[in-house]
Design a protein around this motif. Structure first.
Motif, PDB file in Angstrom:
ATOM      1  N   GLU A  81       0.831  -1.211   0.000  1.00  0.00           N
ATOM      2  CA  GLU A  81       0.000   0.000   0.000  1.00  0.00           C
ATOM      3  C   GLU A  81       0.863   1.258   0.000  1.00  0.00           C
ATOM      4  OE1 GLU A  81      -2.491  -0.324   3.375  1.00  0.00           O
ATOM      5  OE2 GLU A  81      -3.761  -1.918   2.535  1.00  0.00           O
ATOM      6  N   ARG A  82       1.949   1.234   0.740  1.00  0.00           N
ATOM      7  CA  ARG A  82       2.823   2.405   0.784  1.00  0.00           C
ATOM      8  C   ARG A  82       3.450   2.662  -0.575  1.00  0.00           C
ATOM      9  NH1 ARG A  82       8.572   3.044   3.995  1.00  0.00           N
ATOM     10  NH2 ARG A  82       8.903   5.255   3.492  1.00  0.00           N
ATOM     11  N   VAL A  83       3.928   1.599  -1.237  1.00  0.00           N
ATOM     12  CA  VAL A  83       4.542   1.752  -2.554  1.00  0.00           C
ATOM     13  C   VAL A  83       3.525   2.256  -3.566  1.00  0.00           C
ATOM     14  CG1 VAL A  83       5.574   0.488  -4.490  1.00  0.00           C
ATOM     15  CG2 VAL A  83       6.345   0.043  -2.155  1.00  0.00           C
ATOM     16  N   THR A  84       2.321   1.706  -3.546  1.00  0.00           N
ATOM     17  CA  THR A  84       1.278   2.118  -4.486  1.00  0.00           C
ATOM     18  C   THR A  84       0.908   3.582  -4.294  1.00  0.00           C
ATOM     19  OG1 THR A  84       0.381  -0.133  -4.542  1.00  0.00           O
ATOM     20  CG2 THR A  84      -1.048   1.645  -5.307  1.00  0.00           C
ATOM     21  N   ALA A  85       0.724   3.986  -3.041  1.00  0.00           N
ATOM     22  CA  ALA A  85       0.361   5.375  -2.759  1.00  0.00           C
ATOM     23  C   ALA A  85       1.466   6.326  -3.199  1.00  0.00           C
ATOM     24  CB  ALA A  85       0.071   5.544  -1.268  1.00  0.00           C
ATOM     25  N   LEU A 109       3.702   5.862  -5.599  1.00  0.00           N
ATOM     26  CA  LEU A 109       3.776   5.923  -7.058  1.00  0.00           C
ATOM     27  C   LEU A 109       2.593   6.678  -7.659  1.00  0.00           C
ATOM     28  CD1 LEU A 109       4.974   2.304  -7.924  1.00  0.00           C
ATOM     29  CD2 LEU A 109       6.308   4.417  -8.073  1.00  0.00           C
ATOM     30  N   GLU A 110       1.464   6.680  -6.987  1.00  0.00           N
ATOM     31  CA  GLU A 110       0.267   7.317  -7.536  1.00  0.00           C
ATOM     32  C   GLU A 110       0.178   8.815  -7.277  1.00  0.00           C
ATOM     33  OE1 GLU A 110      -3.006   5.164  -5.981  1.00  0.00           O
ATOM     34  OE2 GLU A 110      -2.848   3.519  -7.443  1.00  0.00           O
ATOM     35  N   GLY A 111       1.176   9.364  -6.571  1.00  0.00           N
ATOM     36  CA  GLY A 111       1.120  10.820  -6.420  1.00  0.00           C
ATOM     37  C   GLY A 111       1.821  11.389  -5.227  1.00  0.00           C
ATOM     38  N   ARG A 146      13.166   3.413 -10.026  1.00  0.00           N
ATOM     39  CA  ARG A 146      13.635   2.206  -9.345  1.00  0.00           C
ATOM     40  C   ARG A 146      12.489   1.529  -8.596  1.00  0.00           C
ATOM     41  NH1 ARG A 146      18.942   3.927  -6.069  1.00  0.00           N
ATOM     42  NH2 ARG A 146      19.019   1.662  -5.712  1.00  0.00           N
ATOM     43  N   VAL A 147      11.678   2.331  -7.911  1.00  0.00           N
ATOM     44  CA  VAL A 147      10.554   1.768  -7.157  1.00  0.00           C
ATOM     45  C   VAL A 147       9.526   1.151  -8.102  1.00  0.00           C
ATOM     46  CG1 VAL A 147       8.608   2.366  -5.672  1.00  0.00           C
ATOM     47  CG2 VAL A 147      10.876   3.280  -5.175  1.00  0.00           C
ATOM     48  N   ARG A 148       9.278   1.807  -9.235  1.00  0.00           N
ATOM     49  CA  ARG A 148       8.313   1.274 -10.188  1.00  0.00           C
ATOM     50  C   ARG A 148       8.794  -0.069 -10.751  1.00  0.00           C
ATOM     51  NH1 ARG A 148       4.058   3.579 -12.186  1.00  0.00           N
ATOM     52  NH2 ARG A 148       4.731   5.659 -11.488  1.00  0.00           N
ATOM     53  N   ARG A 149      10.067  -0.162 -11.063  1.00  0.00           N
ATOM     54  CA  ARG A 149      10.598  -1.431 -11.570  1.00  0.00           C
ATOM     55  C   ARG A 149      10.490  -2.527 -10.516  1.00  0.00           C
ATOM     56  NH1 ARG A 149      15.789  -1.061 -15.544  1.00  0.00           N
ATOM     57  NH2 ARG A 149      15.022   0.508 -16.982  1.00  0.00           N
TER      58      ARG A 149
END
Length: 368
Positions: free
Chosen positions: A318-322, A324-326, A347-350
Motif C-alpha cells: 500500500e505504501r509503494v502504491t500510494a 507511485l500514484e502521487g 527504481r521503485v516502479r521497476r
C-alpha cells in the motif's frame, strides 16, 4: 544494447579518457608550454622559429606505462581514501548485520565482504573494494531507519554490486571524477584569483607568488584542453552508475525474493535524506551509495542498534502504491535523476513490477 555491452562500452570510454587525460597533461607541460615560451624567445632573437607540436615529450612505451600507473594509482588510492575515516572497532564483529551479509553472500555465491557499521545518525550504505575484496559500510542510522526485511534488501543490493564485479570499477571511476575536476580547477587558478582572491587557499596564494607566469600560461593554454575531462568523466560515472543500480536492484530482488522491501527502503531513504549538493567533486563519491548521499566515515561500532521487526507485506504494498500514484516527493533523490543514480521513482516502479511478476509466477506455479 545489452547491459554487459553497454558497461563494456562505457568502460572503454573511461579508460580512453584516462589515457587522454594523462597524455594531455604530458603534452601541455612537456611540449606546448615549453614550445610557446622557448619559441617566443627564439622568435624575438632570430625572427623565425620551428617547433614540432605534434609529438610527446616521452616515448610511446613510457607514455603507456604512465597511463597504466595512473590507473593503478586510482585503484589503490580510491579504495584507501574512501575508507580512510572508518576506524575498526575492538571486539567481535559477529553482530546481526554481519550475519545477514554472510548469509546473503552464501546465497549469491560470492566471497563474504567485510562489514563496518559506522556510528552515525545519517542513514547511509555503500560498498568499496578492489579486485580481491570488498567492504560494505553501514551506518547505525540506516539500521535504525529500516526494518529487518528492508535492511536485508539493502544489504542484498550491495552484495549484488560485489557479484556484478562493479565495486572496483566505481571506486576508481569516482576518484577520476575528482582528479579531473581538481586538475581543471587548478588550471583556472589565475581566473579564480581575479574573480575572488579572498577565496584562494594558502597553496593557491603560494603558487601565484612563486609561479605567476606558469599559472597565467596554464590558464590561457592548458585550461581549455582540460575543461572537457570533468564533463566526460561525470557522464561516464552517471551512465555506469545508473546501469549498475538497476542491475543491483533486480539482483537484490532475486536474492531476497522480496522486491517491495527494497522499494520501501528506497522510499524511506528518499524521505529522510537531504537534497545532495551539486558539487562535481562530491558527485562521483555519491555513486558508491545506494542513493545519492554522502558516504559516511567514522568510528565503527561493535554493537549496532537492534533491528526492527518486518512491516506487514500488505502495508508495504500500500505504501509503494500510494507513493507511485502521487505522493512522490520532489527533489533529486525523490522525483528526479541525479548525476549518479536513476530517479527513485523509476527504481521503485521497476521493483513494484518485479513484485507483481513474482506474485503471478507464484500463483501459476511457474518460475519467474
Amino acid at each position: 544494447m545489452s547491459f554487459r555491452r553497454r558497461i563494456c562500452a562505457v568502460l572503454g570510454v573511461f579508460v580512453a579518457v584516462n589515457a587522454a587525460f594523462v597524455l594531455a597533461l604530458l603534452w601541455a607541460y612537456g611540449v606546448l608550454l615549453p614550445g610557446i615560451v622557448g619559441g617566443t624567445i627564439v622568435y624575438f632573437q632570430h625572427g623565425t622559429v620551428g617547433i614540432d607540436f605534434l609529438r610527446l615529450p616521452v616515448s610511446w612505451p613510457t607514455a603507456l606505462l604512465l597511463v597504466a600507473a595512473f590507473l593503478a594509482a586510482q585503484l589503490y588510492y580510491g579504495y584507501r581514501r574512501v575508507l580512510a575515516g572508518t576506524r575498526g572497532a575492538d571486539g567481535d564483529a559477529e553482530h546481526a548485520v554481519a550475519r545477514t551479509v554472510r548469509r546473503l553472500a552464501m546465497i549469491a555465491d560470492v566471497p563474504e565482504p567485510a562489514v563496518r557499521v559506522v556510528d552515525d545518525t545519517e542513514p547511509s550504505c555503500y560498498t568499496v573494494g578492489r579486485l580481491t575484496d570488498a567492504t560494505i559500510v553501514v551506518t547505525t542510522g540506516l539500521v535504525e531507519a529500516l526494518d529487518a526485511e528492508e535492511l536485508e534488501a539493502v544489504l542484498a543490493h550491495e552484495i549484488a554490486h560485489v557479484a556484478n564485479r562493479d565495486v572496483t570499477l566505481m571506486t576508481i571511476t569516482t576518484l577520476f571524477v575528482e582528479i579531473a575536476d581538481r586538475a581543471y580547477r587548478g588550471a583556472r587558478l589565475a581566473r579564480r584569483a581575479l574573480a575572488d582572491p579572498d577565496a584562494l587557499s594558502q597553496s593557491g596564494r603560494a603558487a601565484l607568488y612563486w609561479f605567476l607566469p606558469l599559472v597565467a600560461l596554464t590558464y590561457v593554454f592548458v585550461a581549455p584542453i582540460l575543461w572537457v575531462f570533468p564533463t566526460i568523466a561525470a557522464w561516464a560515472t552517471r551512465t555506469l552508475s545508473h546501469a549498475r543500480e538497476f542491475a543491483a536492484d533486480a539482483a537484490a530482488a532475486r536474492i531476497t525474493g522480496n522486491p517491495l522491501a527494497l522499494a520501501t527502503a528506497l522510499l524511506t531513504l528518499a524521505e529522510t535524506t537531504p537534497t545532495p549538493a551539486t558539487d562535481l567533486r562530491t558527485t562521483g563519491i555519491r555513486a558508491l551509495c545506494i542513493t545519492p548521499i554522502e558516504p559516511v566515515t567514522g568510528a565503527e561500532t561493535a554493537s549496532p542498534p537492534r533491528i526492527r521487526r518486518p512491516t506487514d507485506g500488505e502495508k508495504r504494498r500500500e505504501r509503494v502504491t500510494a507513493w507511485l500514484e502521487g505522493a512522490t516527493p520532489a527533489g533529486p533523490i525523490g522525483g528526479g535523476a541525479s548525476e549518479t543514480h536513476p530517479p527513485v521513482e523509476r527504481r521503485v516502479r521497476r521493483l513494484s513490477e518485479l513484485a507483481a511478476d513474482l506474485a503471478t509466477a507464484g500463483a501459476t506455479g511457474r518460475q519467474p
